[in-house]
Structures are given as structure tokens and as C-alpha cells.
Design a protein around this motif. Structure first.
Motif, PDB file in Angstrom:
ATOM      1  N   PRO A 269     -40.721  98.305 -26.304  1.00  0.00           N
ATOM      2  CA  PRO A 269     -39.950  97.051 -26.286  1.00  0.00           C
ATOM      3  C   PRO A 269     -40.683  95.896 -26.967  1.00  0.00           C
ATOM      4  CG  PRO A 269     -40.836  97.543 -24.105  1.00  0.00           C
ATOM      5  CD  PRO A 269     -41.105  98.741 -24.947  1.00  0.00           C
ATOM      6  N   VAL A 270     -39.898  95.079 -27.673  1.00  0.00           N
ATOM      7  CA  VAL A 270     -40.407  93.909 -28.383  1.00  0.00           C
ATOM      8  C   VAL A 270     -39.501  92.733 -28.062  1.00  0.00           C
ATOM      9  CG1 VAL A 270     -40.783  92.896 -30.674  1.00  0.00           C
ATOM     10  CG2 VAL A 270     -41.429  95.279 -30.243  1.00  0.00           C
ATOM     11  N   GLY A 271     -40.095  91.546 -27.968  1.00  0.00           N
ATOM     12  CA  GLY A 271     -39.329  90.329 -27.738  1.00  0.00           C
ATOM     13  C   GLY A 271     -39.345  89.425 -28.952  1.00  0.00           C
ATOM     14  N   PRO A 272     -38.668  88.284 -28.886  1.00  0.00           N
ATOM     15  CA  PRO A 272     -38.565  87.397 -30.048  1.00  0.00           C
ATOM     16  C   PRO A 272     -39.903  86.871 -30.569  1.00  0.00           C
ATOM     17  CG  PRO A 272     -36.916  86.825 -28.401  1.00  0.00           C
ATOM     18  CD  PRO A 272     -37.824  87.825 -27.765  1.00  0.00           C
ATOM     19  N   ARG A 273     -40.916  86.802 -29.701  1.00  0.00           N
ATOM     20  CA  ARG A 273     -42.225  86.312 -30.157  1.00  0.00           C
ATOM     21  C   ARG A 273     -42.966  87.371 -30.967  1.00  0.00           C
ATOM     22  NH1 ARG A 273     -45.895  84.395 -25.640  1.00  0.00           N
ATOM     23  NH2 ARG A 273     -47.106  83.752 -27.458  1.00  0.00           N
ATOM     24  N   GLY A 274     -42.649  88.629 -30.768  1.00  0.00           N
ATOM     25  CA  GLY A 274     -43.318  89.703 -31.487  1.00  0.00           C
ATOM     26  C   GLY A 274     -42.522  90.139 -32.698  1.00  0.00           C
ATOM     27  N   ARG A 275     -43.070  91.100 -33.440  1.00  0.00           N
ATOM     28  CA  ARG A 275     -42.358  91.657 -34.584  1.00  0.00           C
ATOM     29  C   ARG A 275     -42.644  93.145 -34.679  1.00  0.00           C
ATOM     30  NH1 ARG A 275     -40.264  88.712 -38.749  1.00  0.00           N
ATOM     31  NH2 ARG A 275     -39.320  90.727 -39.242  1.00  0.00           N
ATOM     32  N   TYR A 276     -41.633  93.865 -35.126  1.00  0.00           N
ATOM     33  CA  TYR A 276     -41.782  95.283 -35.407  1.00  0.00           C
ATOM     34  C   TYR A 276     -41.267  95.495 -36.820  1.00  0.00           C
ATOM     35  CZ  TYR A 276     -41.791 100.334 -34.759  1.00  0.00           C
ATOM     36  OH  TYR A 276     -42.061 101.678 -34.882  1.00  0.00           O
ATOM     37  N   LEU A 277     -42.131  95.917 -37.727  1.00  0.00           N
ATOM     38  CA  LEU A 277     -41.766  96.056 -39.133  1.00  0.00           C
ATOM     39  C   LEU A 277     -41.651  97.535 -39.480  1.00  0.00           C
ATOM     40  CD1 LEU A 277     -44.264  93.459 -40.697  1.00  0.00           C
ATOM     41  CD2 LEU A 277     -42.089  93.045 -39.532  1.00  0.00           C
ATOM     42  N   HIS A 278     -40.465  97.929 -39.931  1.00  0.00           N
ATOM     43  CA  HIS A 278     -40.206  99.340 -40.213  1.00  0.00           C
ATOM     44  C   HIS A 278     -39.473  99.482 -41.541  1.00  0.00           C
ATOM     45  CE1 HIS A 278     -39.586 103.567 -39.266  1.00  0.00           C
ATOM     46  NE2 HIS A 278     -38.317 103.439 -39.627  1.00  0.00           N
ATOM     47  N   PRO A 279     -39.812 100.498 -42.342  1.00  0.00           N
ATOM     48  CA  PRO A 279     -39.125 100.707 -43.631  1.00  0.00           C
ATOM     49  C   PRO A 279     -37.831 101.489 -43.449  1.00  0.00           C
ATOM     50  CG  PRO A 279     -40.900 102.307 -43.401  1.00  0.00           C
ATOM     51  CD  PRO A 279     -40.940 101.436 -42.163  1.00  0.00           C
ATOM     52  N   THR A 280     -36.734 100.800 -43.260  1.00  0.00           N
ATOM     53  CA  THR A 280     -35.449 101.463 -43.053  1.00  0.00           C
ATOM     54  C   THR A 280     -34.759 101.712 -44.393  1.00  0.00           C
ATOM     55  OG1 THR A 280     -34.266  99.375 -42.781  1.00  0.00           O
ATOM     56  CG2 THR A 280     -35.187 100.347 -40.813  1.00  0.00           C
ATOM     57  N   GLY A 281     -33.625 102.382 -44.342  1.00  0.00           N
ATOM     58  CA  GLY A 281     -32.822 102.563 -45.551  1.00  0.00           C
ATOM     59  C   GLY A 281     -33.521 103.407 -46.602  1.00  0.00           C
ATOM     60  N   PHE A 282     -34.318 102.792 -47.428  1.00  0.00           N
ATOM     61  CA  PHE A 282     -35.029 103.487 -48.496  1.00  0.00           C
ATOM     62  C   PHE A 282     -35.965 104.538 -47.905  1.00  0.00           C
ATOM     63  CE2 PHE A 282     -37.678 103.307 -52.518  1.00  0.00           C
ATOM     64  CZ  PHE A 282     -36.655 103.718 -53.359  1.00  0.00           C
ATOM     65  N   GLY A 283     -36.546 104.228 -46.743  1.00  0.00           N
ATOM     66  CA  GLY A 283     -37.294 105.216 -45.976  1.00  0.00           C
ATOM     67  C   GLY A 283     -38.571 105.698 -46.619  1.00  0.00           C
ATOM     68  N   THR A 284     -39.353 104.775 -47.166  1.00  0.00           N
ATOM     69  CA  THR A 284     -40.595 105.171 -47.815  1.00  0.00           C
ATOM     70  C   THR A 284     -41.635 105.637 -46.803  1.00  0.00           C
ATOM     71  OG1 THR A 284     -42.269 104.409 -49.387  1.00  0.00           O
ATOM     72  CG2 THR A 284     -41.611 102.863 -47.713  1.00  0.00           C
ATOM     73  N   LEU A 285     -42.568 106.442 -47.255  1.00  0.00           N
ATOM     74  CA  LEU A 285     -43.720 106.839 -46.450  1.00  0.00           C
ATOM     75  C   LEU A 285     -44.948 106.044 -46.892  1.00  0.00           C
ATOM     76  CD1 LEU A 285     -43.284 110.711 -46.251  1.00  0.00           C
ATOM     77  CD2 LEU A 285     -43.576 109.195 -44.289  1.00  0.00           C
ATOM     78  N   GLY A 286     -45.869 105.830 -45.960  1.00  0.00           N
ATOM     79  CA  GLY A 286     -47.093 105.115 -46.272  1.00  0.00           C
ATOM     80  C   GLY A 286     -47.005 103.613 -46.087  1.00  0.00           C
ATOM     81  N   TYR A 287     -45.953 103.122 -45.441  1.00  0.00           N
ATOM     82  CA  TYR A 287     -45.743 101.681 -45.299  1.00  0.00           C
ATOM     83  C   TYR A 287     -46.681 101.050 -44.266  1.00  0.00           C
ATOM     84  CZ  TYR A 287     -43.241  97.302 -44.226  1.00  0.00           C
ATOM     85  OH  TYR A 287     -42.906  95.991 -44.018  1.00  0.00           O
ATOM     86  N   ALA A 288     -46.938 101.728 -43.154  1.00  0.00           N
ATOM     87  CA  ALA A 288     -47.522 101.079 -41.981  1.00  0.00           C
ATOM     88  C   ALA A 288     -48.871 100.422 -42.241  1.00  0.00           C
ATOM     89  CB  ALA A 288     -47.651 102.084 -40.835  1.00  0.00           C
ATOM     90  N   LEU A 289     -49.812 101.144 -42.858  1.00  0.00           N
ATOM     91  CA  LEU A 289     -51.164 100.600 -43.029  1.00  0.00           C
ATOM     92  C   LEU A 289     -51.201  99.392 -43.960  1.00  0.00           C
ATOM     93  CD1 LEU A 289     -54.208 100.524 -42.722  1.00  0.00           C
ATOM     94  CD2 LEU A 289     -54.370 102.468 -44.309  1.00  0.00           C
ATOM     95  N   PRO A 290     -50.694  99.477 -45.208  1.00  0.00           N
ATOM     96  CA  PRO A 290     -50.727  98.273 -46.043  1.00  0.00           C
ATOM     97  C   PRO A 290     -49.871  97.139 -45.489  1.00  0.00           C
ATOM     98  CG  PRO A 290     -49.549 100.054 -47.144  1.00  0.00           C
ATOM     99  CD  PRO A 290     -50.208 100.647 -45.960  1.00  0.00           C
ATOM    100  N   ALA A 291     -48.776  97.468 -44.805  1.00  0.00           N
ATOM    101  CA  ALA A 291     -47.973  96.403 -44.186  1.00  0.00           C
ATOM    102  C   ALA A 291     -48.777  95.685 -43.114  1.00  0.00           C
ATOM    103  CB  ALA A 291     -46.699  96.985 -43.591  1.00  0.00           C
ATOM    104  N   ALA A 292     -49.558  96.424 -42.342  1.00  0.00           N
ATOM    105  CA  ALA A 292     -50.408  95.802 -41.332  1.00  0.00           C
ATOM    106  C   ALA A 292     -51.429  94.873 -41.982  1.00  0.00           C
ATOM    107  CB  ALA A 292     -51.114  96.877 -40.508  1.00  0.00           C
ATOM    108  N   ILE A 293     -51.939  95.270 -43.129  1.00  0.00           N
ATOM    109  CA  ILE A 293     -52.879  94.408 -43.854  1.00  0.00           C
ATOM    110  C   ILE A 293     -52.185  93.122 -44.293  1.00  0.00           C
ATOM    111  CG2 ILE A 293     -54.189  94.235 -46.018  1.00  0.00           C
ATOM    112  CD1 ILE A 293     -54.811  97.258 -45.662  1.00  0.00           C
TER     113      ILE A 293
END
Length: 548
Positions: free
Chosen positions: A404-428
Motif C-alpha cells: 500500500p502507498v498513500g498520497p505522500r509516497g510514490r510508486y513508479l512502474h513502467p506500464t503499457g510499453f512494459g520495458t525491463l530494467g527500469y527499477a534501478l536507474p529510475a531509483a537513481i
């Protein structure tokens, strides 16, 4: 709109400086990219104009980092590449940003103005950079004069502020980057203006909502700027709330009316079909949201709010179309419905709780392997933590519906296009935007290895960055799909008898970070707490076979 700033109307500067000056004038404060032979005149001016720079180890990583920077800050992310292969390397990130409506600005050099059509074998030469990027961006603008550079940048920021955000590409020919020409003052994009729907559609939508006995809200990423209004409207109408992955947390997922990210749930889809009014805000209602082809209709009356007029006719056409910014549209809608209805909260909450139980029962057996670990992560993180996600089972089956996440937090996910390898550079990218905020990357072992070299970038930044990896020994989703077809799994198991599983924590240590294995939720919680206080990246692997 123009502004002379530190330069008069007859000042002369190179194309590289004109580009950086225009970026700075529009508020750019950070860029992600890799210097190359052809873009050095751009890099020469970044520091003097106050633009910080992060150097990933691959242009695709630069694109994902800039994408995440844009998502968490709300302003455009800027990526700088050189010519040819570097620009093609970032194309996957541009495609992801297009799919998720992210304002990503890619700037690059290009072949000289008078470069012949016939190939000459020049370094990084390709047939057409602009044609290549037009396939994944809103537009690719190749300038023809130094003075035009400012107009091209203003065009990009105008799109970001007035239309559906999309990635754009600006190409400056090599000879213009180095050439000094007289330019005028900086050309600035106009400020954002209110984008309200017409009065009649608002009245029609308000009347439908007030008359509804079973209303629902479906929120996508475009509703993020209207989070407070969405929650208030749901409470006033007694409407349950479902979000897409990009809309995750707009309404606190612990709220009694929230069903979180569950458009893919058969029970939730049925509940939406049974509604007499569905208000969909800032969402495509696409196959990637529903995990199936969109139905021809959703509920009795479908009200759609979107800044993009084309969305009113896509997937599920709107019965009532409110074309405008979500914040302005919801403000107008709430004004039209204010004080006219207050639902019985206890009755509605009970019905939503029952539906939540049905939703969870559908996938209880499949998701049990991840849920204890996700609870451990949630208990360690602050409310405003940023979680980045990969296109991995542990994320779309696990974290998206169950963390669960609330308005103060964020969850970033690569939807639609569905690329792999997003999480680490996105965190940077997210951590570069907010160094003092907790940022955690979630990935699978297959996806992480698409961009694992960015561990070096995270080490260089020296900021705490936990990377939690659920290790199932390969491409788990594709393995399962092959089995479901009756096929023998082929090319999906990364370890072999003669090739042991990669020790990802050891790999992180080799890059200068830290790493450990966590075979229980308690061990993961302890390792995550330490990693959040340890400079640099820490890879924490969870072997999935021990969690089933």
C-alpha cells in the motif's frame, strides 16, 4: 514570450550554449547523460548555467533516470545523448515515457546541416535520427539555426505544460553546436493556464453522479494533481476507488473506499460493470490496465476526464466527456455537486471491504510468496518513500496490488510499453531529485540484469539506495506462460547445471556497494533498514523458492 536575461538581443553564442541557456531559463536543474565526441559543446555549458549532471553507464539508464526524475518532481526530465547509437540506446526509455505520459526531453547532436544524403561513413552516421525518434516521441525537432534552438526548447515546454505530457527530442546539427551566431533573448514557453471543461458537460456529469446509486471512481496517472478532490468526491458520493498502476496511491490505499490497483481483478471488473456511473480520471482504460481487452462498456454511464481529447474516443468511449486538466475539472465538478449528497459511509465501507476480500481471494495462492516480504518492506519505509518497480512478477503481481502507498509516497512502474530494467536507474533518478527521501528499487533477477551496470552510478552518487531483488532464476513470467501453453520452457532459466546463479549481492560489492541475501521477511526488514542508512547501493536478494 521572450526574456533577454543576461544577454542582450544582439548577443552571439554557440548552439551548445544557446541550448543549455534555454533549458536553464525553463527551470531545468538536472540532466542525465553520457558525454561523447559530438556533444561536448553542450557539456561545456551545463555547470556555468547551474544544471547538475548525473552520468549513468548506458543511455537507456539515462532515459529511465530522467523519466523517474520527471515523475517525482512533476517537471520535465532532461537527458543528453550523443549521435547515432547513443540516441538509439535511449529510444526504449522514450517509448516508455510516451506510454506513461511522462515529460521527457531528449537533446542530442545530429549530422551537420549540409551533410549529404549519400552516406559518407562519418562517425555515428545514420540515415535519420529524427525519423527514428518520431516513432517513439511526440515530436523530433531538428533545428536549422542557432536562434531556432530557443524556439525548439520553448515548443517542448509548451507541450509539457498545455498538452498530454509526452517525450520530445531536439536535434542540433554538429556545425550549429560549435557555431557562434547572434541570438535574441531567451524564448520562454507560456505559463500553464487553467484547462476547464465546458459548463454543460460538467452539469451533465454532476447530475449523473448525484443520481447514481452505485458510483465508482477509476483514477489513472493523470489524476495525480487532483488527489484531494478525488478523495473528497469519493467520500461525498460513497464511491469505491480503483486505480491504475500509474494512479497508485492517489487515494490512500488504506482508505476504506480504496480497492487499490485492481482493474485486472475479475470481481472488481464485474463490480464496475454493475455500477450505474463510473468516473474515470486521467486514464486510458487500456489493456495494460485491465490485463485484458477493454469491454465495450463500463457501468451504465461512463464519465471521462482527460486533458487529451482523443482519449474520449479510445478504448471505452465516454458518455460524458470532460476535456481538461484533472485538477481544474474536478474542482468544477465538486462545485457542482457540493452539499447535495452525503452517502452512508458505514454501508459503503462494508460493501467495499467485502469486494476487497473477493479480490484478494482470487490470487491468494499465487501471491502468497510475496506478501509477507512486502509487508516487511512497508513496515520499514516512511510514508513518503519512493518505490521504483520493474516489469517483474514480484512487482505487478506482488507489490502493485499488495504494497500500500498513500498520497505522500510514490510508486513508479513502467506500464503499457512494459520495458525491463527500469527499477534501478529510475531509483537513481528519484534519489537524485530528492536525496533526503527514502528510495527503494524492486526488481527481479532477470530485469535487474538489463541495467545492472547502473550500480556503478549509484555507488558514485554515494546515496543510500536499497535494491530488493526477488530471484526466481530467470524470466519467471515467460517460463510460466510457456508451461501454460504446454511448451517445454526454453531460454528462460538463467542458471544452468554448469552455470550457477549469479551472486547479485557479490556483484554489487564488486561495484563498490553492499549486498546480502534475505531468506525471511525478518531478514529482509533488517537488511532494508541497514541499507537505508548505508551510502551507496545495497542489493538484497530474496530467493523466491524459499517463499512459496
Amino acid at each position: 514570450m521572450t526574456s533577454h536575461g543576461r544577454y542582450g538581443p544582439e548577443a552571439a553564442m554557440t548552439g551548445g550554449e544557446a541550448l543549455v541557456r534555454a533549458l536553464a531559463a525553463h527551470g531545468a536543474r538536472m540532466a542525465f547523460g553520457i558525454p561523447g565526441t559530438h556533444n561536448l559543446e553542450i557539456y561545456r555549458h551545463l555547470e556555468p548555467y547551474g544544471i547538475r549532471h548525473v552520468t549513468p553507464r548506458h543511455e537507456q539508464g539515462a532515459g529511465y533516470a530522467a523519466d523517474a526524475f520527471a515523475r517525482v518532481t512533476g517537471g520535465p526530465g532532461v537527458a543528453v545523448t550523443t549521435t547515432g547509437p547513443a540516441l538509439l540506446n535511449i529510444a526504449a526509455a522514450a517509448g516508455q515515457a510516451y506510454s506513461d505520459s511522462v515529460p521527457l526531453l531528449i537533446v542530442s547532436p545530429g549530422m551537420p546541416l549540409r551533410h549529404p544524403r549519400q552516406p559518407t561513413g562519418m562517425l555515428h552516421e545514420m540515415r535519420s535520427q529524427t525519423e527514428a525518434l518520431r516513432g517513439v516521441a511526440a515530436f523530433s525537432h531538428r533545428v536549422s539555426t542557432v536562434e531556432e534552438i530557443g524556439a525548439a526548447v520553448a515548443r517542448a515546454f509548451t507541450l509539457f505544460r498545455t498538452e498530454r505530457p509526452r517525450p520530445v527530442h531536439i536535434e542540433v546539427p554538429l556545425d550549429l553546436l560549435e557555431a557562434a551566431e547572434r541570438v535574441g533573448g531567451v524564448r520562454l514557453a507560456p505559463p500553464s493556464a487553467e484547462r476547464r471543461p465546458g459548463a454543460e458537460p460538467v452539469r451533465e456529469a454532476a447530475a449523473a453522479l448525484l443520481a447514481a446509486r452505485r458510483p465508482a471512481l477509476v483514477l489513472g496517472g493523470g489524476a495525480r494533481g487532483a488527489a484531494a478532490a478525488c478523495r473528497a468526491l469519493a467520500e461525498e458520493l460513497g464511491a469505491f476507488v480503483v486505480t491504475t498502476a500509474n494512479g497508485k496511491g492517489i487515494v490512500d490505499e488504506s482508505h476504506p473506499l480504496s480497492l487499490g490497483v485492481s482493474l485486472h481483478s475479475p470481481s472488481v471488473q464485474k463490480a464496475l460493470t454493475d455500477c450505474d456511473v463510473v468516473l474515470a480520471v486521467g486514464t486510458e482504460l487500456a489493456e495494460s490496465d485491465l490485463w485484458s481487452a477493454p469491454p465495450s462498456a463500463l457501468g451504465g454511464t461512463l464519465i471521462r476526464v482527460d486533458v487529451d481529447p482523443a482519449q474520449m474516443y479510445a478504448a471505452m468511449p465516454a458518455d460524458v466527456a470532460l476535456v481538461g486538466d484533472a485538477r481544474d475539472s474536478l474542482r468544477a465538478l465538486r462545485k457542482a455537486t457540493a452539499g447535495q449528497r452525503l452517502a452512508s459511509r458505514a454501508t459503503v465501507n462494508s460493501a467495499v471491504a467485502a469486494l476487497r476480500g473477493e479480490r484478494d481471494a482470487e490470487t491468494a495462492a499465487r501471491d502468497a510468496r510475496w506478501i509477507p516480504y512486502l509487508r516487511a518492506i512497508r513496515n520499514v519505509l516512511d510514508e513518503d518513500a519512493v518505490i521504483t518497480s520493474d516489469s517483474a512478477q514480484c512487482c505487478y503481481y506482488g507489490a502493485i496490488p499488495h504494497l500500500p502507498v498513500g498520497p505522500r509516497g510514490r510508486y513508479l512502474h513502467p506500464t503499457g510499453f512494459g520495458t525491463l530494467g527500469y527499477a534501478l536507474p529510475a531509483a537513481i533518478g528519484a534519489k537524485s531529485a530528492y536525496p533526503g527521501r527514502q528510495v527503494v528499487a524492486l526488481s527481479g533477477d532477470g530485469g535487474l540484469q538489463f541495467t545492472v551496470q547502473e550500480l556503478a552510478t549509484a555507488t558514485q552518487l554515494g546515496l543510500p539506495l536499497p535494491v530488493v531483488v526477488f530471484d526466481n532464476g530467470g524470466y519467471g513470467e515467460i517460463r510460466d506462460e510457456m508451461k501454460a501453453r504446454g511448451d517445454t520452457p526454453t531460454a528462460v532459466d538463467l542458471p544452468r547445471v554448469d552455470l550457477p546463479r549469479v551472486d547479485l549481492p557479490a556483484l554489487c560489492r564488486a561495484y563498490g556497494g553492499g549486498g546480502t541475501h534475505a531468506a525471511s521477511p525478518g531478514a529482509l526488514a533488517d537488511a532494508l533498514a541497514r541499507a537505508l542508512k548505508t551510502p551507496g547501493p545495497t542489493v538484497i536478494t530474496v530467493p523466491e523458492e524459499t517463499t512459496v
